[in-house]
Design an enzyme around this catalytic site. Structure first.
Site, short mmCIF file in Angstrom:
data_model
loop_
_atom_site.label_atom_id
_atom_site.label_comp_id
_atom_site.label_asym_id
_atom_site.label_seq_id
_atom_site.Cartn_x
_atom_site.Cartn_y
_atom_site.Cartn_z
N GLU A 282 0.76 -1.23 0.06
CA GLU A 282 0.23 0.05 0.20
C GLU A 282 0.77 1.15 0.05
OE1 GLU A 282 -2.46 -3.14 1.09
OE2 GLU A 282 -0.44 -2.69 1.86
N HIS B 226 -10.77 -5.65 8.07
CA HIS B 226 -11.74 -5.79 7.10
C HIS B 226 -12.97 -5.01 7.29
CE1 HIS B 226 -8.71 -9.06 6.63
NE2 HIS B 226 -9.31 -9.23 5.18
#
Length: 332
Positions: A60, A129
């Site tokens: 990322e 998540h």
């Protein structure tokens, strides 16, 4: 007008932006032939090719760092962070570089980078998540933070975010990806300077009422509308406002509503402690001190890590918790 899920509306908005400007390109993990975990980029790799829909490594920080370089070279990169909790390896790049380069260069460098982030709970997933990290980024000057609650807003707001000269975190409520609404996929989107600043961040009253104002954004708006429907059956008129933007916040719209109703409840999935609701409560208390008939109340996640799937219904701001707050506000 077509009944379109939120995920498909965002896909259509991305497609429109890519057709309009060949400097728009997409980057992210598994967004190419797979179309992303939630299939939001489905079909775009096939139609625009691997040079404009780029499958990246699982890195990322590298994705955002590359996007910063591309923006410097005149591109408009749109990055996907696969899940909300995966954004933290890129936190340094976002908050110390992306958010500050325009200011640091006295405006000579623009950073038209959009970071798409599926966020929030309600899908039976685990921590990392199901996070709601919006407050961390709203606290960082130089970033715009927006979130659509409907398919129509998903279609228009993603295009306005891409047209913005500033970096935008585009938070997508993953629990609402499959909610359908009527969307005019051929409608002209206001991409003027006003459209990508004021228009992108304007709150919307989605249900009028006179007794209490309830404010939310993203995944909570549907819950607030359901609560307002139940309250109406008990004779209480709840005004529901969809903020649409967490930074900046349309305080004028909220102020105007609270001056009429005298009461305010703020709901979000993020933890209440130091959450966006705290800033809203403080600002509205300052602005509406003499009109308020009750303290501003907040409903949201608890100050704990996100729970396991079987407990998330107790963690998230449910219809019953919102109605309880409405009752407490009316009891003053």
């Amino acid at each position: 007008m077509t009944a379109t899920p939120l995920a498909r509306a965002i896909n259509a908005g991305l497609r429109a932006a890519m057709e309009r400007d060949d400097k728009v390109l997409l980057m992210g993990e598994d967004i190419g032939p797979l179309g992303g975990v939630f299939r939001v980029t489905d079909g775009l790799h096939k139609d625009f090719g691997p040079d404009r829909v780029v499958d990246t490594p699982l890195a990322e920080s590298g994705i955002i760092g590359t996007a910063i370089g591309l923006a410097m070279a005149g591109y408009r990169p749109v990055c996907e962070i696969q899940f909300d909790g995966f954004i933290f390896p890129a936190f340094d790049q976002i908050t110390t570089q992306l958010a500050k380069l325009t200011y640091r260069s006295l405006g000579d460098l623009q950073m038209p980078v959009v970071i798409r982030v599926p966020y929030g709970g309600g899908i039976g997933a685990i921590e990392h998540h199901s996070e709601s990290p919006e407050a961390l980024f709203a606290h960082t000057p130089g970033l715009r933070v927006v979130t659509p609650a409907t398919a129509s807003d998903g279609y228009t707001m993603i295009q306005q975010a891409i047209a913005s000269p500033d970096p935008v975190l585009f938070l997508e409520p993953k629990s609402r990806y499959w909610d359908k609404a009527e969307v005019d996929l051929g409608a002209e989107v206001d991409l003027s300077e006003t459209g990508v600043t004021t228009g992108l961040h304007a709150a919307r009253t989605v249900r009028p009422g006179r007794d209490v104002t309830v404010v939310g954004y993203g995944p909570t708006v549907k819950t607030l509308l359901a609560a307002a429907e139940v309250a109406a059956g008990e004779g209480t008129e709840v005004e529901v406002i969809d903020l649409r933007s967490v930074s900046p916040i349309d305080f004028d719209a909220v102020t105007a509503s609270v001056r009429r109703t005298g009461r305010l409840v703020v709901a979000h999935e993020a933890p209440v402690f130091f959450g966006p609701g705290a800033e809203i409560a403080a600002r509205i208390t300052e602005r509406c001190f003499y009109e308020l008939e009750a303290p501003v109340l907040r409903v949201g996640g608890f100050h704990t890590p996100y729970p396991t799937a079987k407990h998330e219904e107790h963690y998230l701001p449910s219809l019953d918790r919102v109605l309880d707050a409405v009752d407490r506000a009316l009891a003053y």
